[in-house]
Scaffold this motif. Structure first.
Motif, PDB file in Angstrom:
ATOM      1  N   ILE A 157      -0.262  -3.871 -15.310  1.00  0.00           N
ATOM      2  CA  ILE A 157       0.261  -4.369 -14.037  1.00  0.00           C
ATOM      3  C   ILE A 157       1.294  -3.390 -13.469  1.00  0.00           C
ATOM      4  N   ALA A 158       2.042  -2.741 -14.325  1.00  0.00           N
ATOM      5  CA  ALA A 158       3.069  -1.797 -13.870  1.00  0.00           C
ATOM      6  C   ALA A 158       2.475  -0.502 -13.291  1.00  0.00           C
ATOM      7  N   ARG A 159       1.215  -0.202 -13.598  1.00  0.00           N
ATOM      8  CA  ARG A 159       0.567   0.992 -13.060  1.00  0.00           C
ATOM      9  C   ARG A 159       0.136   0.692 -11.632  1.00  0.00           C
ATOM     10  N   ARG A 160       0.605   1.487 -10.700  1.00  0.00           N
ATOM     11  CA  ARG A 160       0.341   1.246  -9.290  1.00  0.00           C
ATOM     12  C   ARG A 160      -0.327   2.459  -8.670  1.00  0.00           C
ATOM     13  N   PHE A 161      -1.298   2.214  -7.817  1.00  0.00           N
ATOM     14  CA  PHE A 161      -1.916   3.309  -7.070  1.00  0.00           C
ATOM     15  C   PHE A 161      -0.821   3.976  -6.248  1.00  0.00           C
ATOM     16  N   SER A 162      -0.658   5.283  -6.416  1.00  0.00           N
ATOM     17  CA  SER A 162       0.433   5.977  -5.733  1.00  0.00           C
ATOM     18  C   SER A 162      -0.056   7.055  -4.783  1.00  0.00           C
ATOM     19  N   GLY A 163      -1.347   7.140  -4.600  1.00  0.00           N
ATOM     20  CA  GLY A 163      -1.856   8.137  -3.670  1.00  0.00           C
ATOM     21  C   GLY A 163      -1.612   7.715  -2.224  1.00  0.00           C
ATOM     22  N   GLU A 164      -1.790   8.638  -1.319  1.00  0.00           N
ATOM     23  CA  GLU A 164      -1.622   8.332   0.098  1.00  0.00           C
ATOM     24  C   GLU A 164      -2.942   8.144   0.791  1.00  0.00           C
ATOM     25  N   THR A 165      -3.983   8.760   0.266  1.00  0.00           N
ATOM     26  CA  THR A 165      -5.312   8.637   0.879  1.00  0.00           C
ATOM     27  C   THR A 165      -6.366   8.522  -0.211  1.00  0.00           C
ATOM     28  N   VAL A 166      -7.515   8.023   0.189  1.00  0.00           N
ATOM     29  CA  VAL A 166      -8.691   7.975  -0.686  1.00  0.00           C
ATOM     30  C   VAL A 166      -9.856   8.605   0.058  1.00  0.00           C
TER      31      VAL A 166
END
Length: 166
Positions: A157-166
């Motif tokens: 749960i603590a791992r979060r998508f941190s990218g700006e784009t896909v």
């Protein structure tokens, strides 16, 4: 309801199909929401680069909450993720939750882009688009590196998508 794909493939003169050109879309982690005993990570993708409207986000969260009985009828592991995707011609909501054996269950809804449009069940043969698959891959990696590596689900749960784009 309109078509179930954002941009249909176009036929060219020689009869071959050509696909639309890939253009990155803005993507970001929104929040973690509790649904009964489950934690659901909510992510958003926008084709036009804007932020998701709060009203639309609240409609999506309400639909996820409505899915609680179905999730609870499965041997769920208390965690999952959702993707709210503002496409070019439709709005998509994907809900995934983790089961034993590394299995990911899912629900998929679609709505028109009007602010008051309601999410309706999408046909069962649909899965995800190329932009959504990037977040699904991130979540798969996060699950294997945490819960499936004998770490607590809270680490997932603590791992979060941190990218700006896909």
């Amino acid at each position: 309801m309109t078509a179930y794909i954002d941009k249909p493939m176009r036929h060219v003169d020689d009869g071959n199909m050509t696909l639309d050109t890939y253009r990155p879309r803005r993507a970001r982690f929104q929040e973690v929401m509790r649904v009964g005993s489950m934690s659901i990570k909510v992510n958003a993708i926008c084709a036009d680069g804007k932020a998701i409207d709060d009203g639309v986000l609240n409609k999506a969260k309400a639909r996820i909450i409505d899915a609680e009985p179905e999730m609870m009828r499965t041997p769920q592991l208390g965690a999952g993720f959702a993707i709210l995707h503002e496409g070019e011609e439709g709005r998509w909501l994907l809900l995934h939750w983790w089961l034993g054996g590394g299995i990911c269950a899912r629900k998929l809804w679609r709505a028109d882009l009007a602010p008051d449009a309601e999410f309706e069940d999408a046909p069962p043969h649909l899965f995800a688009c190329v932009w959504e698959l990037a977040i699904i891959d991130f979540e798969r990696c996060a699950w294997t590196e945490t819960a499936m590596s004998h770490k607590p689900v809270s680490d997932y749960i603590a791992r979060r998508f941190s990218g700006e784009t896909v």
